[in-house]
Motif scaffolding. Structure first.
Motif, PDB file in Angstrom:
ATOM      1  N   ASP A  39       0.872  -1.174   0.029  1.00  0.00           N
ATOM      2  CA  ASP A  39       0.004   0.039  -0.087  1.00  0.00           C
ATOM      3  C   ASP A  39       0.689   1.206   0.190  1.00  0.00           C
ATOM      4  OD1 ASP A  39      -1.551   2.090   0.764  1.00  0.00           O
ATOM      5  OD2 ASP A  39      -3.072   1.047   1.961  1.00  0.00           O
ATOM      6  N   ALA A  40       1.198   1.838  -1.143  1.00  0.00           N
ATOM      7  CA  ALA A  40       2.245   2.709  -1.436  1.00  0.00           C
ATOM      8  C   ALA A  40       1.617   4.194  -0.847  1.00  0.00           C
ATOM      9  CB  ALA A  40       2.330   3.150  -2.738  1.00  0.00           C
ATOM     10  N   VAL A  41       0.304   4.326  -0.421  1.00  0.00           N
ATOM     11  CA  VAL A  41      -0.159   5.626   0.185  1.00  0.00           C
ATOM     12  C   VAL A  41       0.058   5.532   1.616  1.00  0.00           C
ATOM     13  CG1 VAL A  41      -2.316   6.632   0.914  1.00  0.00           C
ATOM     14  CG2 VAL A  41      -2.253   5.942  -1.613  1.00  0.00           C
ATOM     15  N   ALA A  42      -0.182   4.307   2.194  1.00  0.00           N
ATOM     16  CA  ALA A  42       0.227   4.301   3.594  1.00  0.00           C
ATOM     17  C   ALA A  42       1.521   4.190   3.869  1.00  0.00           C
ATOM     18  CB  ALA A  42      -0.520   2.679   4.178  1.00  0.00           C
ATOM     19  N   HIS A  43       2.337   3.586   3.215  1.00  0.00           N
ATOM     20  CA  HIS A  43       3.732   3.824   3.214  1.00  0.00           C
ATOM     21  C   HIS A  43       4.345   5.252   3.261  1.00  0.00           C
ATOM     22  CE1 HIS A  43       4.392  -0.669   1.924  1.00  0.00           C
ATOM     23  NE2 HIS A  43       3.432  -0.561   2.654  1.00  0.00           N
ATOM     24  N   ALA A  44       3.924   6.014   2.233  1.00  0.00           N
ATOM     25  CA  ALA A  44       4.271   7.197   2.299  1.00  0.00           C
ATOM     26  C   ALA A  44       3.997   8.113   3.271  1.00  0.00           C
ATOM     27  CB  ALA A  44       3.986   8.061   0.821  1.00  0.00           C
ATOM     28  N   VAL A  45       2.551   7.862   4.026  1.00  0.00           N
ATOM     29  CA  VAL A  45       2.223   8.575   5.110  1.00  0.00           C
ATOM     30  C   VAL A  45       3.061   7.928   6.129  1.00  0.00           C
ATOM     31  CG1 VAL A  45       0.362   9.003   6.578  1.00  0.00           C
ATOM     32  CG2 VAL A  45      -0.063   8.958   4.114  1.00  0.00           C
ATOM     33  N   ILE A  46       3.196   6.832   6.398  1.00  0.00           N
ATOM     34  CA  ILE A  46       4.135   6.362   7.569  1.00  0.00           C
ATOM     35  C   ILE A  46       5.652   6.963   7.656  1.00  0.00           C
ATOM     36  CG2 ILE A  46       5.427   4.403   8.376  1.00  0.00           C
ATOM     37  CD1 ILE A  46       3.180   2.417   7.403  1.00  0.00           C
ATOM     38  N   ASP A  47       6.281   7.198   6.348  1.00  0.00           N
ATOM     39  CA  ASP A  47       7.240   7.906   6.339  1.00  0.00           C
ATOM     40  C   ASP A  47       7.315   9.270   6.590  1.00  0.00           C
ATOM     41  OD1 ASP A  47       9.149   5.955   6.181  1.00  0.00           O
ATOM     42  OD2 ASP A  47       9.613   6.202   3.816  1.00  0.00           O
ATOM     43  N   ALA A  48       6.162  10.072   6.349  1.00  0.00           N
ATOM     44  CA  ALA A  48       5.879  11.393   6.489  1.00  0.00           C
ATOM     45  C   ALA A  48       5.742  11.627   7.870  1.00  0.00           C
ATOM     46  CB  ALA A  48       4.689  11.992   5.900  1.00  0.00           C
ATOM     47  N   ILE A  49       4.745  10.815   8.811  1.00  0.00           N
ATOM     48  CA  ILE A  49       4.542  11.047  10.193  1.00  0.00           C
ATOM     49  C   ILE A  49       5.861  10.740  10.987  1.00  0.00           C
ATOM     50  CG2 ILE A  49       2.249  11.032   9.899  1.00  0.00           C
ATOM     51  CD1 ILE A  49       2.354   8.246  11.399  1.00  0.00           C
ATOM     52  N   LEU A  50       6.561   9.530  10.431  1.00  0.00           N
ATOM     53  CA  LEU A  50       8.007   9.322  11.311  1.00  0.00           C
ATOM     54  C   LEU A  50       9.113  10.495  11.122  1.00  0.00           C
ATOM     55  CD1 LEU A  50       8.141   5.321  10.295  1.00  0.00           C
ATOM     56  CD2 LEU A  50       7.382   6.665  12.785  1.00  0.00           C
ATOM     57  N   GLY A  51       8.950  10.915   9.688  1.00  0.00           N
ATOM     58  CA  GLY A  51      10.017  11.913   9.598  1.00  0.00           C
ATOM     59  C   GLY A  51       9.563  13.124  10.336  1.00  0.00           C
ATOM     60  N   ALA A  52       8.459  13.550  10.480  1.00  0.00           N
ATOM     61  CA  ALA A  52       8.087  14.621  11.311  1.00  0.00           C
ATOM     62  C   ALA A  52       8.778  14.641  12.576  1.00  0.00           C
ATOM     63  CB  ALA A  52       6.694  15.011  11.146  1.00  0.00           C
ATOM     64  N   ALA A  53       8.609  13.486  13.335  1.00  0.00           N
ATOM     65  CA  ALA A  53       8.823  13.171  14.567  1.00  0.00           C
ATOM     66  C   ALA A  53      10.234  12.791  14.874  1.00  0.00           C
ATOM     67  CB  ALA A  53       7.937  12.123  15.299  1.00  0.00           C
ATOM     68  N   ALA A  54      11.005  12.872  13.780  1.00  0.00           N
ATOM     69  CA  ALA A  54      12.415  12.284  13.650  1.00  0.00           C
ATOM     70  C   ALA A  54      12.664  11.059  14.437  1.00  0.00           C
ATOM     71  CB  ALA A  54      13.169  13.438  14.501  1.00  0.00           C
ATOM     72  N   ALA A  72       2.039  -7.874   5.276  1.00  0.00           N
ATOM     73  CA  ALA A  72       1.168  -7.097   6.228  1.00  0.00           C
ATOM     74  C   ALA A  72       0.304  -6.171   5.955  1.00  0.00           C
ATOM     75  CB  ALA A  72       2.434  -6.360   7.186  1.00  0.00           C
ATOM     76  N   ASP A  73      -0.533  -5.919   6.603  1.00  0.00           N
ATOM     77  CA  ASP A  73      -1.717  -4.942   6.505  1.00  0.00           C
ATOM     78  C   ASP A  73      -1.114  -3.464   6.756  1.00  0.00           C
ATOM     79  OD1 ASP A  73      -3.785  -2.976   6.629  1.00  0.00           O
ATOM     80  OD2 ASP A  73      -5.199  -4.166   7.881  1.00  0.00           O
ATOM     81  N   SER A  74      -0.885  -2.679   5.623  1.00  0.00           N
ATOM     82  CA  SER A  74       0.060  -1.387   5.959  1.00  0.00           C
ATOM     83  C   SER A  74      -0.912  -0.468   6.653  1.00  0.00           C
ATOM     84  CB  SER A  74       0.147  -0.803   4.384  1.00  0.00           C
ATOM     85  OG  SER A  74       1.319  -1.544   3.734  1.00  0.00           O
ATOM     86  N   MET A  75      -2.355  -0.519   6.701  1.00  0.00           N
ATOM     87  CA  MET A  75      -2.991   0.329   7.796  1.00  0.00           C
ATOM     88  C   MET A  75      -2.709  -0.039   9.111  1.00  0.00           C
ATOM     89  SD  MET A  75      -4.220   2.552   5.814  1.00  0.00           S
ATOM     90  CE  MET A  75      -5.518   3.406   6.376  1.00  0.00           C
ATOM     91  N   ALA A  76      -2.539  -1.006   9.595  1.00  0.00           N
ATOM     92  CA  ALA A  76      -2.005  -1.557  10.680  1.00  0.00           C
ATOM     93  C   ALA A  76      -0.501  -1.186  11.171  1.00  0.00           C
ATOM     94  CB  ALA A  76      -1.956  -3.342  10.725  1.00  0.00           C
ATOM     95  N   LEU A  77       0.289  -1.164  10.096  1.00  0.00           N
ATOM     96  CA  LEU A  77       1.605  -0.497  10.282  1.00  0.00           C
ATOM     97  C   LEU A  77       1.458   0.969  10.465  1.00  0.00           C
ATOM     98  CD1 LEU A  77       3.875  -2.426   7.388  1.00  0.00           C
ATOM     99  CD2 LEU A  77       3.343  -3.022   9.757  1.00  0.00           C
ATOM    100  N   LEU A  78       0.590   1.668   9.697  1.00  0.00           N
ATOM    101  CA  LEU A  78       0.421   3.126   9.951  1.00  0.00           C
ATOM    102  C   LEU A  78      -0.017   3.350  11.520  1.00  0.00           C
ATOM    103  CD1 LEU A  78       0.141   5.891   8.884  1.00  0.00           C
ATOM    104  CD2 LEU A  78      -1.921   5.461   8.124  1.00  0.00           C
TER     105      LEU A  78
END
Length: 158
Positions: A39-54, A72-78
């Motif tokens: 799920d490329a959408v969930a993956h990009a959002v994961i990186d965005a929120i993790l990056g914002a929090a360093a 894995a269910d990428s929304m669960a990863l999110l």
């Protein structure tokens, strides 16, 4: 304190898998190749929120070399990434996503994708933007070989 993170992900199309974007099953003749559900959408959002929090990136927390994340269910990863961000003392404020693909057309799915992301992020639906753009026939995206996603997220210190 307000912080901004940027996320990017891309996956090539592959036959025999469903296309999942932002937790939504999108009708298409191919899905995306990847270790998880891709799920490329969930993956990009994961990186965005993790990056914002360093707090690193998706590969740091959910490496594709770890069999636990196979299919894995990428929304669960999110949701897990949101927990990481919250444990670091931040609250997610908003996210904005641009999906770049020639096909399928995603406009009709943008609302459902935004709603799913908002739920996983713990924000109001109005705090999540989802847009789809073509690549005007240029490059690997233009040839219909895959999808790319860019995401931006804002977090605030609690």
């Amino acid at each position: 304190m307000t912080r901004v993170g940027i996320g990017y992900d891309s996956h090539r199309f592959t036959a025999g898998r469903p296309l999942i974007l932002g937790g939504q099953r999108i009708p298409h003749d191919a899905g995306l190749a990847g270790h998880s559900d891709a799920d490329a959408v969930a993956h990009a959002v994961i990186d965005a929120i993790l990056g914002a929090a360093a707090a690193g990136d998706i590969g740091t927390h959910f490496p594709d070399t770890d069999p636990r994340w196979k299919d894995a269910d990428s929304m669960a990863l999110l949701r897990s990434a949101r927990d990481i961000v919250e444990r670091r003392g931040f609250r997610i404020s908003q996210a904005d996503v641009t999906v770049i693909a020639e096909a399928p057309r995603l406009g009709a799915h943008a609302g459902a994708i935004a709603a799913g992301l908002a739920d996983a992020l713990g924000v109001a639906v109005g705090a999540v933007g989802v847009k789809a753009k073509s690549n005007e026939g240029m490059g690997w995206i233009g040839r219909g070989e895959g999808i790319a996603v860019i995401a931006v997220a804002t977090v605030e210190a609690r």
